[in-house]
Design a protein around this motif. Structure first.
Motif, PDB file in Angstrom:
ATOM      1  N   SER B 248      -5.843   0.577 -17.386  1.00  0.00           N
ATOM      2  CA  SER B 248      -6.040  -0.541 -16.977  1.00  0.00           C
ATOM      3  C   SER B 248      -6.881  -0.743 -15.403  1.00  0.00           C
ATOM      4  N   LYS B 249      -6.979   0.329 -14.875  1.00  0.00           N
ATOM      5  CA  LYS B 249      -7.908   0.287 -13.461  1.00  0.00           C
ATOM      6  C   LYS B 249      -9.022   1.075 -13.314  1.00  0.00           C
ATOM      7  N   LYS B 250      -9.483   1.712 -14.598  1.00  0.00           N
ATOM      8  CA  LYS B 250     -10.589   2.744 -14.443  1.00  0.00           C
ATOM      9  C   LYS B 250     -11.345   2.260 -15.638  1.00  0.00           C
ATOM     10  N   TYR B 251     -12.900   2.343 -15.042  1.00  0.00           N
ATOM     11  CA  TYR B 251     -13.968   2.000 -15.989  1.00  0.00           C
ATOM     12  C   TYR B 251     -14.981   3.069 -16.080  1.00  0.00           C
ATOM     13  N   LYS B 252     -15.122   3.425 -17.214  1.00  0.00           N
ATOM     14  CA  LYS B 252     -16.189   4.573 -17.622  1.00  0.00           C
ATOM     15  C   LYS B 252     -17.689   4.198 -17.865  1.00  0.00           C
ATOM     16  N   THR B 253     -18.506   4.665 -16.928  1.00  0.00           N
ATOM     17  CA  THR B 253     -19.985   4.223 -17.137  1.00  0.00           C
ATOM     18  C   THR B 253     -20.803   5.693 -17.326  1.00  0.00           C
ATOM     19  N   ASP B 254     -22.187   5.392 -17.494  1.00  0.00           N
ATOM     20  CA  ASP B 254     -22.988   6.559 -17.717  1.00  0.00           C
ATOM     21  C   ASP B 254     -23.078   7.405 -16.432  1.00  0.00           C
ATOM     22  N   VAL B 255     -22.884   6.753 -15.175  1.00  0.00           N
ATOM     23  CA  VAL B 255     -22.928   7.552 -14.080  1.00  0.00           C
ATOM     24  C   VAL B 255     -21.435   7.668 -13.477  1.00  0.00           C
ATOM     25  N   GLY B 256     -20.434   7.842 -14.210  1.00  0.00           N
ATOM     26  CA  GLY B 256     -19.237   8.179 -13.796  1.00  0.00           C
ATOM     27  C   GLY B 256     -18.041   7.316 -14.051  1.00  0.00           C
ATOM     28  N   GLU B 257     -16.698   7.537 -13.599  1.00  0.00           N
ATOM     29  CA  GLU B 257     -15.681   6.526 -13.857  1.00  0.00           C
ATOM     30  C   GLU B 257     -15.333   6.012 -12.485  1.00  0.00           C
ATOM     31  N   PHE B 258     -15.023   4.674 -12.464  1.00  0.00           N
ATOM     32  CA  PHE B 258     -14.678   4.274 -11.313  1.00  0.00           C
ATOM     33  C   PHE B 258     -13.254   3.304 -11.182  1.00  0.00           C
ATOM     34  N   ALA B 259     -12.781   3.236 -10.037  1.00  0.00           N
ATOM     35  CA  ALA B 259     -11.633   2.343  -9.939  1.00  0.00           C
ATOM     36  C   ALA B 259     -12.310   1.084  -9.786  1.00  0.00           C
ATOM     37  N   VAL B 260     -11.483   0.039 -10.484  1.00  0.00           N
ATOM     38  CA  VAL B 260     -12.134  -1.341 -10.652  1.00  0.00           C
ATOM     39  C   VAL B 260     -11.138  -2.397 -10.269  1.00  0.00           C
ATOM     40  N   THR B 261     -11.517  -3.523 -10.243  1.00  0.00           N
ATOM     41  CA  THR B 261     -10.619  -4.762 -10.412  1.00  0.00           C
ATOM     42  C   THR B 261     -11.018  -5.625 -11.568  1.00  0.00           C
ATOM     43  N   LEU B 262      -9.867  -6.078 -12.329  1.00  0.00           N
ATOM     44  CA  LEU B 262     -10.189  -6.754 -13.673  1.00  0.00           C
ATOM     45  C   LEU B 262     -10.423  -8.014 -13.287  1.00  0.00           C
TER      46      LEU B 262
END
Ligand SMILES: Nc1ncnc2c1ncn2[C@@H]1O[C@H](COP(=O)(O)OP(=O)(O)O)[C@@H](O)[C@H]1O
Ligand SMILES: [Mg+2]
Lengths: 314, 363
Positions: B248-262
């Motif tokens: 629910s708070k993590k977003y995976k991209t090609d340059v890493g996984e980030f803590a995010v706000t939805l």
């Protein structure tokens, strides 16, 4: 001039200028001048030309005021006779009915031009234009003849109107003073595009936002036309009016076909002086009267409506 | 004199083309309300439906709670300022301004007096007898405003009125328009494709795309909490990353996984992107474990005075941009250097992709 020489060289420039000068002087100015000069000389047997009787005078011009005749004018239910010189009378009626022809064309063309410029779907405009222009590819003579047939006494138009129950007795469209209706209808038909296109052109250059702005500020449809469209189109309207008026006044073919002895056009008088009486001097004098009076009339009208010559040329 | 304007389920079709799609909005009396969107998204069409030049295919336009169906533009309490101003070139300035009064049959001395007063109001005295063609762009603008105000409209409709002016004048006229609106308290409906204009002037902004409203909110919220990817991309700059929500708070991209706000309506299944504004990016030589960090190579630094723009590329070659406030004690990284960009989870927004987002990128 310098630009011309730079562009085409001295030789070619010389030829262009020589040809233009020749055209202007020999083919335009000289014939007019000859006609103008002869209009002040009396009509004489060939033997007397250049003799002691061949002197300059205004007598060819003055004949327009001579030979009075009685005419009946009907106005507001009264009929009263007036006595005017015959040619003068024809002249006045010609001007009057040419004005009527011009106004009729204007009344027909203004809404049509507005419709073409601002209302119709542009995709359908070319078809519309074609429908308007195609009839004009037929010669003026044939178009006039078409109306000659339509308006004949007891002809197609009369029959149709009778069958629709609009009239009972046949109408003399081309006879008597009412006989000018034939001339006017045909003149309008023949020259209408000369009114339509200048007005249409000036209307296409009117920004549609101007119409909407006027409407948005509370203008009713007629107010928008009166305050925004007409002022904008004034040069086009003037140009169309001058052209149609001059063409109508100077038309010979249409009145020859569609008028009667009691509804004569002034050009017919000029024609008959020149070709029936062989009096070229007198015919020339009348032609110049027509030219001068019409020019003055047109200039005064333009002054009245505050249109300049430069506006029209635009 | 002021009135509310309400659009209820308004749809406009031109043939088979839907220019405006089911728009619902209520504009309060005395509000400065903007429609913001790329060109061709249907803004002018909305304005023309409010002014009455076209009738909606479906739905209703209400002005001051009165349904405007069948009421012509010359009967509505609105006045429009056209994109090209549409001043009457054959009339003098004062005749232009007094045109609306003339149509209402007001006598000439009163008209003239009123025109002079309005020229004062728009701070353009002494040009009453000139023609519009003799005025500068900014002066013409003011005449158009005065002409619209002359009919005492309850609602003013402005169609990109500043787009023809140069930058300096545009800035100045923004403040001017806003001041006139406050002074007269007339409801202003303002149309623009310039986000700066919309944010600076409006009480509320509606962001539009392809005939649909994407978000209606106050300018701060439009910028800080965009409803979707289209709004974020259209209003302001972003660093964008395609990826997938892992928790629910993590977003995976090609340059890493980030803590995010939805953002609004984002679920694990939805097509989304991660958006980070350039001014929310900071630099750290050695980021702590657990912070959002991307290794980047500095390509170019442009110094703009009060801030500097830093252009970088990450390891995939994606362009990244950071904006740093001017601070001599904290200079931007040098061109050619390797650095790490970091950003807070609160500033990393995962927003819904819509068809509209793809459209904004084509623009
Ligand atoms: N009268 C019309 N007929 C057909 N299509 C139109 C008409 N007016 C606008 N459109 C189309 O509707 C869309 C929206 O236009 P418009 O409202 O002018 O956009 P904007 O003002 O946001 O740039 C455009 O694609 C335009 O081509
Ligand atoms: Mg527009």
């Amino acid at each position: 001039m310098a630009a011309l020489i730079r562009r085409y060289g001295t030789g070619l420039t010389g030829i262009i200028i020589a040809l233009t000068t020749f055209w202007l002087i020999v083919l335009v100015i000289l014939p007019y001048f000859d006609l103008f000069e002869s209009s002040f000389r009396p009509y004489l047997p060939a033997a007397d030309v250049g003799g002691p009787k061949d002197v300059y005078s205004l007598s060819n011009y003055i004949t327009i005021f001579q030979n009075p005749a009685e005419f009946n004018i009907g106005l507001f239910g009264f009929t009263f006779p007036i006595s005017v010189a015959i040619h003068m009378w024809v002249f006045v009626l010609t001007i009057l009915f040419s004005v009527l022809t011009t106004l009729t064309s204007l009344v027909l063309c203004y809404p049509l031009a507005y419709y073409m410029a601002k209302v119709i779907d542009p995709k359908r405009l070319s078809t519309f234009l074609l429908l308007l222009v195609v009839p004009m590819w037929v010669s003026e003579l044939l178009r006039a003849f078409a109306w000659f047939i339509l308006l004949a006494f007891k002809g197609p138009l009369t029959i149709v109107l009778q069958n629709l129950g609009i009239i009972t007795d046949p109408i003399h469209w081309t006879w008597g003073l009412g006989g000018f209706s034939g001339v006017i209808v045909t003149l309008v038909y023949v020259y209408i595009l000369f009114m339509l296109f200048p007005i249409y052109n000036s209307m296409t250059s009117l920004d549609t936002n101007q119409l909407e702005a006027a409407q948005d500020l509370g203008a009713k449809s007629w107010q928008t036309h009166w305050r925004v469209v007409v002022p904008h189109c004034k040069p086009g309207i003037a140009s169309g009016c001058v052209t149609v008026f001059m063409l109508a006044v100077g038309s010979l073919l249409v009145p020859t076909l569609l008028s009667s002895p009691s509804s004569r056009w002034f050009t017919e008088v000029i024609y008959s002086r020149m070709f029936d009486e062989n009096d070229w001097n007198g015919g020339a004098a009348y032609a110049f009267i027509l030219l001068f009076v019409c020019t003055i009339f047109v200039s005064l009208t333009m002054r009245l409506f505050k249109v300049g010559l430069a506006d029209i040329a635009k | 004199m002021t009135a509310s304007v309400e659009l209820r389920g308004v749809t406009m079709d031109f043939g088979t083309y839907r220019a405006v799609d089911n728009v619902d909005v209520k504009i309060e009396p005395g509000e400065f309300f903007s429609f913001l969107g790329p060109s061709g998204c249907g803004k002018t069409t909305i304005l023309r439906m409010v002014s009455g030049f076209i009738e909606p295919t479906k739905g209703d336009v209400l002005i001051g709670d009165q349904n405007m169906k069948g009421i012509g533009p010359n009967k509505r309490p609105t006045a429009m300022i056209f994109q090209n101003l549409a001043l009457f070139p054959l009339m003098t300035v004062w005749e232009n301004i007094a045109f609306g009064l003339e149509m209402r049959g007001v006598d000439k001395p009163t008209r003239r007096k009123r025109a002079e007063e309005l020229l004062e109001l728009v701070e353009l005295p002494g040009v009453a007898d000139r023609f519009a063609s003799q005025l500068s762009g900014g002066q013409r603008q003011r005449v158009a405003i005065a002409r619209a105000l002359a009919v005492e409209p309850k609602v003013m409709l402005l169609d990109e009125p500043l787009s023809a002016l140069d930058l300096k004048l545009r800035q100045h006229m923004r403040a001017e328009l806003r001041a006139i609106q406050k002074r007269t308290n007339v409801t202003f409906i303002y149309i623009t494709h310039d986000q700066g204009e919309a944010l600076a002037m409006s009480d509320r902004v509606a962001v539009m795309s392809r005939g649909e409203i994407q978000q209606i909110d106050v300018p701060q919220n439009i910028y800080n909490t965009p409803a979707n990817g289209f709004v974020a991309s259209f209003v302001g700059e972003n660093n964008k990353f395609v990826g997938q929500l892992t928790s629910s708070k993590k977003y995976k991209t090609d340059v890493g996984e980030f803590a995010v706000t939805l953002g609004q309506g984002v679920t694990a299944q939805s097509k989304t992107r991660l958006y980070v504004r350039p001014e929310h990016v900071t630099f750290t030589a050695k980021p702590k474990a657990g912070t959002n960090a991307i290794a980047a190579h500095v390509e170019d630094v442009s110094f703009e005075g009060n801030f500097a723009s830093i252009h970088m590329r990450d390891k995939t070659g994606r362009r990244l941009t950071a904006e740093l406030r001017n601070d001599p004690t904290n200079p931007p990284p040098a061109v050619g250097s390797a650095t790490n960009v970091t950003f807070d989870a609160e500033k990393a927004l995962v927003l819904l992709d819509s068809d509209a987002t793809a459209y904004a990128e084509k623009e």
